[in-house]
Design a protein around this motif. Structure first.
Motif, PDB file in Angstrom:
ATOM      1  N   ILE A  44      11.751  28.112   7.830  1.00 12.56           N
ATOM      2  CA  ILE A  44      13.129  28.821   7.173  1.00 12.56           C
ATOM      3  C   ILE A  44      14.082  28.035   7.064  1.00 12.56           C
ATOM      4  N   GLU A  45      14.478  27.309   8.171  1.00  6.07           N
ATOM      5  CA  GLU A  45      15.500  26.465   7.878  1.00  6.07           C
ATOM      6  C   GLU A  45      15.806  25.590   6.622  1.00  6.07           C
ATOM      7  N   SER A  46      14.620  24.868   6.361  1.00  4.91           N
ATOM      8  CA  SER A  46      14.442  23.879   5.238  1.00  4.91           C
ATOM      9  C   SER A  46      14.511  24.878   3.929  1.00  4.91           C
ATOM     10  N   PHE A  47      13.577  25.894   4.102  1.00  2.00           N
ATOM     11  CA  PHE A  47      13.439  26.926   2.812  1.00  2.00           C
ATOM     12  C   PHE A  47      14.922  27.344   2.393  1.00  2.00           C
ATOM     13  N   PHE A  48      15.804  28.064   3.167  1.00  6.35           N
ATOM     14  CA  PHE A  48      17.216  28.405   2.621  1.00  6.35           C
ATOM     15  C   PHE A  48      18.385  27.557   2.573  1.00  6.35           C
ATOM     16  N   ARG A  49      18.273  26.538   3.449  1.00  7.21           N
ATOM     17  CA  ARG A  49      19.502  25.557   3.534  1.00  7.21           C
ATOM     18  C   ARG A  49      19.486  24.666   2.304  1.00  7.21           C
ATOM     19  N   SER A  50      18.016  24.076   1.929  1.00  7.48           N
ATOM     20  CA  SER A  50      18.247  23.254   0.949  1.00  7.48           C
ATOM     21  C   SER A  50      18.245  23.974  -0.293  1.00  7.48           C
ATOM     22  N   ILE A  51      18.059  25.117  -0.659  1.00  5.88           N
ATOM     23  CA  ILE A  51      18.073  25.671  -1.858  1.00  5.88           C
ATOM     24  C   ILE A  51      19.620  26.173  -1.943  1.00  5.88           C
ATOM     25  N   GLY A  52      20.064  26.575  -0.821  1.00  7.27           N
ATOM     26  CA  GLY A  52      21.610  27.072  -0.745  1.00  7.27           C
ATOM     27  C   GLY A  52      22.417  25.846  -1.165  1.00  7.27           C
ATOM     28  N   ASP A  53      22.277  24.774  -0.512  1.00  6.12           N
ATOM     29  CA  ASP A  53      23.073  23.641  -1.180  1.00  6.12           C
ATOM     30  C   ASP A  53      22.775  23.047  -2.422  1.00  6.12           C
ATOM     31  N   LEU A  54      21.592  23.440  -2.984  1.00 10.61           N
ATOM     32  CA  LEU A  54      21.349  22.944  -4.258  1.00 10.61           C
ATOM     33  C   LEU A  54      22.067  23.952  -5.424  1.00 10.61           C
ATOM     34  N   ARG A  55      22.074  25.328  -4.740  1.00 12.97           N
ATOM     35  CA  ARG A  55      22.623  26.113  -5.591  1.00 12.97           C
ATOM     36  C   ARG A  55      24.222  26.169  -5.842  1.00 12.97           C
ATOM     37  N   ASP A  56      24.979  25.487  -4.737  1.00 12.71           N
ATOM     38  CA  ASP A  56      26.289  25.048  -4.786  1.00 12.71           C
ATOM     39  C   ASP A  56      26.659  23.733  -5.473  1.00 12.71           C
ATOM     40  N   THR A  57      25.563  22.820  -5.821  1.00  9.32           N
ATOM     41  CA  THR A  57      25.568  21.352  -6.548  1.00  9.32           C
ATOM     42  C   THR A  57      26.327  21.647  -7.699  1.00  9.32           C
ATOM     43  N   ASP A  58      27.031  21.008  -8.075  1.00  7.66           N
ATOM     44  CA  ASP A  58      27.468  20.657  -9.723  1.00  7.66           C
ATOM     45  C   ASP A  58      28.014  19.046 -10.101  1.00  7.66           C
ATOM     46  N   LEU A  59      26.818  18.466 -10.503  1.00  8.20           N
ATOM     47  CA  LEU A  59      26.836  17.205 -10.927  1.00  8.20           C
ATOM     48  C   LEU A  59      27.510  16.778 -12.477  1.00  8.20           C
ATOM     49  N   SER A  60      27.968  17.954 -13.133  1.00  9.96           N
ATOM     50  CA  SER A  60      28.012  17.658 -14.469  1.00  9.96           C
ATOM     51  C   SER A  60      29.276  16.888 -14.836  1.00  9.96           C
ATOM     52  N   LYS A  61      30.281  17.134 -14.134  1.00  5.99           N
ATOM     53  CA  LYS A  61      31.414  16.270 -14.319  1.00  5.99           C
ATOM     54  C   LYS A  61      31.533  14.683 -14.104  1.00  5.99           C
ATOM     55  N   GLN A  62      30.534  14.440 -13.359  1.00  3.14           N
ATOM     56  CA  GLN A  62      30.074  12.969 -12.990  1.00  3.14           C
ATOM     57  C   GLN A  62      29.355  12.221 -14.075  1.00  3.14           C
ATOM     58  N   LEU A  63      28.463  13.095 -14.851  1.00  4.21           N
ATOM     59  CA  LEU A  63      27.643  12.395 -15.678  1.00  4.21           C
ATOM     60  C   LEU A  63      28.105  11.139 -16.586  1.00  4.21           C
ATOM     61  N   PRO A  64      29.491  11.335 -17.090  1.00  2.82           N
ATOM     62  CA  PRO A  64      29.992  10.356 -18.045  1.00  2.82           C
ATOM     63  C   PRO A  64      30.024   8.869 -17.139  1.00  2.82           C
ATOM     64  N   THR A  65      30.018   8.895 -15.939  1.00  2.83           N
ATOM     65  CA  THR A  65      30.096   7.663 -14.943  1.00  2.83           C
ATOM     66  C   THR A  65      28.824   7.013 -15.040  1.00  2.83           C
ATOM     67  N   LEU A  66      27.728   7.688 -15.469  1.00  2.00           N
ATOM     68  CA  LEU A  66      26.233   7.101 -15.102  1.00  2.00           C
ATOM     69  C   LEU A  66      26.009   5.897 -16.337  1.00  2.00           C
ATOM     70  N   ASN A  67      25.930   4.848 -15.959  1.00  2.00           N
ATOM     71  CA  ASN A  67      25.462   3.929 -16.735  1.00  2.00           C
ATOM     72  C   ASN A  67      24.176   3.150 -16.720  1.00  2.00           C
ATOM     73  N   ILE A  68      22.950   3.941 -16.121  1.00  2.00           N
ATOM     74  CA  ILE A  68      21.891   3.558 -16.078  1.00  2.00           C
ATOM     75  C   ILE A  68      20.914   4.156 -17.263  1.00  2.00           C
ATOM     76  N   PRO A  69      19.783   3.529 -17.504  1.00  2.00           N
ATOM     77  CA  PRO A  69      18.971   4.230 -18.455  1.00  2.00           C
ATOM     78  C   PRO A  69      18.589   5.494 -17.779  1.00  2.00           C
ATOM     79  N   THR A  70      18.564   6.753 -18.187  1.00  2.00           N
ATOM     80  CA  THR A  70      18.264   7.945 -17.858  1.00  2.00           C
ATOM     81  C   THR A  70      17.098   8.707 -18.853  1.00  2.00           C
TER      82      THR A  70
END
Length: 272
Positions: free
Chosen positions: A182-208
């Motif tokens: 239960i700990e890994s079930f809800f804590r991992s998805i809770g942290d993922l839910r609050d993640t936003d990497l969109s503003k950092q995308l322009p700094t990515l300089n490797i093939p994607t």
């Protein structure tokens, strides 16, 4: 079955092949096994040594304790991959991730680009709020504990979410959720839910590479647009007949896309 020992306990992984190392990361309530067919295909080329990891709290890796709940967060999984690479002497490698694993791979690429030669996201959320509403709710401890207390509720929700998926996918998910706490079930998805990497995308300089299922009901395929509009050197492949597991729904097209990406450098053009 192979493993290394970390401060958070055993980190399980599987490997096959010889050649350039490639690291594969699975998604939420999943395990290394989601990559089995791709691992075999890549190993058969005799060019790659393929490693598929189980995140802490999932598969056969350590489930941790309540005192180690930080181990089930995106940043901790980034550290987990670092520990794995250091332990095996891998300086840098292409890193592929499915769903949550792709978000981890992207975070590694943004924070430590020297360790990632290429990065591929498969059905991965760049913005956590693009997750299906149930997955977002599952990140709240009170709701997760209620669902966990009554397995029939969890199974009923999963049957609804996976109703149009193949029997192979359904069996895989129902098997892997039984190896999750239960700990890994809800804590991992809770942290993922609050993640936003969109503003950092322009700094990515490797093939994607971004691979998304046009019919994905778990992670919105609109994340593909974020990649196309935000990353300089990117290829995006939309799989028209796929849901959240394009490697299972359209295996030949998926493998062709992966092989092309590994062989060729991204030219910065999005592929529809």
């Amino acid at each position: 079955m192979s493993s290394i020992v970390t401060e958070q306990g055993i980190l399980h992984y599987e490997s096959i092949g010889r050649g350039q190392p490639i690291i594969l990361l699975h998604g939420w309530i999943n395990s290394w096994d989601v990559w089995r067919d791709l691992m075999i295909s890549l190993a058969n080329t005799k060019r790659y040594r393929v490693y598929a990891l189980d995140f802490w709290g999932f598969g056969d890796s350590a489930k941790g304790s309540q005192a180690q709940t930080a181990a089930f967060q995106i940043d901790s999984y980034v550290e987990m991959v670092h520990q794995f690479m250091d332990s095996l002497g891998i300086q840098s490698a292409p890193i592929f991730g499915h769903s949550m694993g792709g978000t981890v791979a992207l975070q590694i690429s943004l924070a430590h680009p020297d360790r990632v030669e290429k990065v591929a996201l498969v059905g991965s959320p760049i913005i956590g709020r693009s997750l299906h509403p149930f997955l977002q709710l599952a990140g709240y401890g009170s709701i997760a504990k209620l669902v966990w207390r009554y397995p029939i509720v969890l199974h009923s929700i999963m049957r609804i979410l996976l109703a149009k998926d193949s029997k192979e996918v359904r069996n895989m998910i129902f098997r892997d959720v039984q190896r999750t706490t239960i700990e890994s079930f809800f804590r991992s998805i809770g942290d993922l839910r609050d993640t936003d990497l969109s503003k950092q995308l322009p700094t990515l300089n490797i093939p994607t590479l971004g691979i998304y299922g046009a019919k994905d009901n778990i992670v919105s395929p609109t994340n593909a647009d974020l990649l196309k509009n935000g990353v300089k050197s990117v290829e995006v492949q939309m799989m028209p007949q796929s849901r959240h597991f394009p490697m299972t729904d359209e295996p030949e097209r998926f493998l062709k896309t992966v092989n092309s990406f590994l062989i060729n450098h991204s030219n910065g053009q999005a592929v529809q």
